[in-house]
Scaffold this active site. Structure first.
Site, PDB file in Angstrom:
ATOM      1  N   HIS A  33      83.699 -83.258   2.725  1.00 44.60           N
ATOM      2  CA  HIS A  33      82.788 -82.144   2.985  1.00 44.60           C
ATOM      3  C   HIS A  33      82.210 -82.222   4.400  1.00 44.60           C
ATOM      4  O   HIS A  33      82.193 -81.229   5.139  1.00 44.60           O
ATOM      5  CB  HIS A  33      81.645 -82.133   1.963  1.00 44.60           C
ATOM      6  N   CYS A  37     108.033 -92.688  36.048  1.00 45.31           N
ATOM      7  CA  CYS A  37     106.934 -92.725  35.079  1.00 45.31           C
ATOM      8  C   CYS A  37     105.762 -93.563  35.582  1.00 45.31           C
ATOM      9  O   CYS A  37     104.845 -93.877  34.836  1.00 45.31           O
ATOM     10  CB  CYS A  37     107.415 -93.278  33.733  1.00 45.31           C
ATOM     11  N   GLY A  83     109.672 -97.194  37.730  1.00 51.02           N
ATOM     12  CA  GLY A  83     108.321 -97.689  37.495  1.00 51.02           C
ATOM     13  C   GLY A  83     107.704 -98.029  38.840  1.00 51.02           C
ATOM     14  O   GLY A  83     107.868 -99.150  39.347  1.00 51.02           O
ATOM     15  N   ARG A 111     104.464 -95.689  25.530  1.00 54.60           N
ATOM     16  CA  ARG A 111     104.221 -97.134  25.578  1.00 54.60           C
ATOM     17  C   ARG A 111     104.000 -97.691  24.175  1.00 54.60           C
ATOM     18  O   ARG A 111     103.241 -97.135  23.394  1.00 54.60           O
ATOM     19  CB  ARG A 111     102.989 -97.439  26.423  1.00 54.60           C
TER      20      ARG A 111
END
Length: 798
Positions: free
Chosen positions: A418, A749, A699, A508
């Site tokens: 609720h 990335c 990377g 990741r």
């Protein structure tokens, strides 16, 4: 006889068009009973005491004028005044007599229903169903009363009268005032439905979307032992299951998340009503629903949603005597459906304070103010507008107070309780299921309730600074360069998927290990060899319900990965294999027994070098099994696997061999395997790496530190660390060229394109295939990349 002049209508006689005769709840039940039972959706039979019967009751007792007078001049913000007037109206109704004609019709219908179920006086649920209820824009859920395990004609008639009175509960009066509905123009019908013996089984709530983010492609199911009222009211923290709809439709058993709730009590039958009983420890730790039941409920949810052509809020019950599942209610989902489209508001704490309690977050906002502990609705007068409500549990009687709260914190309840439903509708941040809030938080002290940190809601001491960022999504240009996202937290994936994107360039695993699994993989496999009692206790507690501890990791990792992959499906999701360093692995439970102490973990036993090592290979196998579960069992074929920190081509081959041994073979069932390009050797030998991998992901963080010989964790040389250095850019340009020459995809990335717009422009100039960014920089980078691509196109034409 016309429906408008009948006291009783059976479910088989009504449809969704009959709301003005039988109210929203009964109209929906009739619609499903008449049209969806053919599709094998089970609905218990029943009948409705009509709105005409309610009007007749008022007329025969001359109540209308008295009710109008009692409500004249109501100030709904004055809680004392609201309570006084509401109580007066309810008493007027309860003191009145039910007309004999109405009583006779109720009795006749009850006899027929009892005979249908082979009983002289069958057990029924008696529920209020207002004519302004369960509408697409206003749910009115929980505003009126429900009575369970009602038996016998006398008790049934009394329950019907109490339902009439409940049209004027304080919360119902307040809700109608807020929604602009007339008190005398809203009528009440009563649903009388055969009970499902879920007191001996289980019950709960099902939503056909994610209630927090509005993500439409999942079914969310909450489940607990006993009658469903305790799930709806938030008396228990139920189990929670997510099912991914697109792949369920394709035949996959796509139950992508299961969380065991703390189900300490349940509601069961007692003589003439219900009572609360405790649940044993073994049953608390047990999942309420098996996979077969979860999938059946999910399929029913999709059938109901498809029929009504909009998201649904559904209540279900499982009969503990027969094992059968039933749908007992369905109403339109009204909160997410009315949210402002194409606008994302991002709340973010600027700093964290002393953590007081944690629970399940409802919404994504942050609220703060003075804490006020209220243990009973009778204490409402102590509460001031803007304070943070702290209590054990809420029910509809609390709603007038909830509407003026700055935030809400409860000790019990889950996502469909609720407190959760009402706070979501009101747009108020709410943390439910904290367990001990009223003991830890002190009244009058300032607190901050944050629901902006994923599924875990936190309450901090003090008024902490936070920001609110409004993101408007419109007129987003399309780019040749794919713009992807870096995602680490599975709990935020559904929300992030609403941002324009081409998939996930970096998912990741580390966050899943830290926040979901929490235990070192080898400690799970060799838990019997660990003699430290404290560590053993932690492992037992987290893995309760799993006979094989290794399966715990497989399941939790698979669910975390699947949550991200499902959020962006069918777009590609590139999952990087675990890339903790030894000092980071050591922080996991039991990790200190398996991790060496290295002087320079950044360049040590990390990434690819662990996967084939005899000291870790068994743990890596669990990782592969988790990926297989997400791809093969649940059908998430959009998952691409990526190998981090792979120093040599020979090492790459050994990793692929270890993956194949675990059944995760490159090329099988469309599996692609990428390699991170974050070491100079990856650039120098790009052609050779391209022969064994399907793509590259640059990377830039590690690549920059290894090209420049800089420890990126050292403040002393941090001024030298810069991805825009020409040496870094030259190697990035080289690997893009070599990858394309080998017909391999190449993306990035790392942090650089998120931090530096000019670096993103450089990548576009080099023709990179994709750029993966932090979610908060995606929109501005899309526009930047689009402009850059237009400029390049113009130059070529010249």
């Amino acid at each position: 006889m016309s429906k408008s002049k009948q006291f009783i209508l059976w479910f088989s006689d009504v449809s969704a068009r009959d709301v003005h005769f039988v109210g929203g709840k009964n109209a929906s039940l009739g619609e499903m009973y008449g049209k969806l039972t053919k599709q094998r959706v089970k609905i218990p039979n029943g009948f409705a005491l009509t709105a005409y019967a309610y009007k007749y009751f008022l007329k025969q007792n001359k109540l209308e004028a008295a009710i109008r007078k009692a409500l004249e001049g109501l100030d709904r913000k004055n809680i004392k005044d609201l309570e006084k007037r509401g109580a007066k109206v309810r008493q007027l109704i309860l003191d009145a007599e039910m007309p004999e004609q109405v009583i006779n019709e109720i009795k006749k219908a009850y006899v027929v229903l009892s005979e249908e179920y082979g009983s002289r006086a069958t057990d029924v649920a008696v529920r209020s169903s207002a004519t302004a209820e369960d509408l697409p824009t206003a749910s009115f859920a929980g505003q009126q009363e429900t009575f369970l395990n009602i038996r016998g004609e006398r008790q049934l008639v009394e329950s019907c009268k109490h339902c009439f009175a409940s049209l004027f509960t304080n919360r119902a009066i307040c809700y109608r005032e807020d929604q602009g509905f007339s008190h005398m123009g809203t009528y009440l019908s009563v649903g009388v439905q055969k009970m499902v013996r879920s007191d001996k089984g289980s019950a709960g709530v099902l939503f056909t979307l994610d209630t927090e983010s509005g993500f439409p492609d999942v079914i969310l199911i909450n489940a607990s032992w006993g009658l469903g009222e305790y799930v709806v009211k938030g008396r228990v923290t139920p189990d929670q299951y997510y099912v991914f709809k697109p792949l369920l439709e394709q035949g996959y058993p796509a139950v992508i998340s299961r969380i065991v709730g703390t189900k300490d009590v349940k509601l069961v039958y007692s003589k003439g009503g219900t009572k609360q009983v405790k649940i044993s420890a073994s049953m608390r730790d047990k999942m309420v629903l098996n996979e077969k039941d979860i999938l059946k409920l999910a399929k029913w949810g999709m059938i109901i949603e498809r029929h009504y052509k909009r998201p649904q809020d559904i209540e279900w019950a499982k009969d503990g005597m027969t094992g059968e599942l039933f749908i007992v209610q369905a109403r339109p989902e009204t909160v997410v459906a009315q949210r402002e489209r194409n606008v994302i508001r991002e709340f973010k704490l600027k700093r964290k304070g002393k953590l007081l309690v944690s629970g399940v977050s409802v919404g994504t906002k942050i609220g703060q103010g003075k804490a006020r502990i209220i243990r009973d609705p009778k204490e409402m007068r102590k509460f001031k507008k803007g304070e943070v409500l702290v209590t054990r549990i809420t029910d509809p009687d609390w709603e007038p107070l909830m509407r003026i709260a700055g935030a809400i914190v409860t000790e019990q309840g889950g996502k469909t309780s609720h407190a959760a439903i009402v706070s979501r509708e009101l747009g108020i941040p709410c943390v439910v299921g904290t367990g001990n809030a009223t003991k830890v938080i002190r009244s009058g002290r300032p607190v901050t309730a944050s629901c902006a940190q994923g599924e875990t809601g936190n309450v901090y001491s003090g008024l902490l600074p936070f920001s609110v960022k409004k993101i408007v999504i419109r007129n987003i240009p399309r780019t040749r360069t794919k713009i992807m996202m870096n995602v680490g937290e599975p709990e935020l994936a559904f929300e992030f998927s609403a941002i324009p994107n081409d998939g996930v360039g970096l998912a990741r695993e580390e966050f899943i290990f830290t926040n979901f699994i929490k235990i070192h993989p080898m400690a799970l496999l060799e838990h019997g060899k660990i003699h430290d009692r404290s560590t053993q206790k932690k492992i037992r507690k987290l893995t309760r319900g799993w006979a094989k501890k290794g399966d715990y990791m497989v399941d939790k990792l698979a669910e975390g990965i699947a949550r991200i992959a499902a959020a962006f499906y069918p777009k590609p999701v590139i999952v990087r294999l675990s890339d903790f360093k030894t000092n980071e692995y050591a922080t996991l439970i039991g990790g200190k027994y398996y991790e060496p102490k290295e002087n320079n973990p950044m360049l040590g036993w990390r990434g690819a070098s662990r996967y084939y090592d005899v000291k870790y290979k068994r743990a890596f196998r669990l990782e592969c099994l988790a990926l297989r579960k997400a791809r093969e069992k649940w059908g998430l074929k959009n998952i691409i696997v990526m190998v981090p920190f792979c120093r040599t081509v020979a090492e790459g081959k050994r990793v692929l061999a270890a993956m194949a041994e675990a059944g995760l073979k490159r090329g099988r069932d469309g599996l692609e395997v990428y390699v991170m390009c974050e070491i100079p050797s990856n650039v120098i030998l790009a052609r050779e790496f391209a022969e064994i991998f399907d793509g590259f992901s640059i990377g830039s963080n590690d690549l920059t530190q290894l090209i420049l010989g800089v420890d990126r964790d050292s403040e002393l040389v941090s001024h030298i660390y810069d991805e825009r250095n020409q040496a870094v850019k030259d190697l990035v340009a080289t690997v893009i060229k070599e990858a394309h020459r080998a017909k391999r995809k190449v993306g990035i990335c790392g942090q650089a394109p998120s931090d530096y717009p000019e670096f993103a422009e450089f990548l576009v100039e080099q023709g990179i295939d994709s750029i993966s960014l932090n979610p908060d920089t995606v929109l501005k980078t899309i526009r930047l990349v689009a402009d850059k691509e237009k400029n390049r196109a113009r130059k070529r034409k010249k």
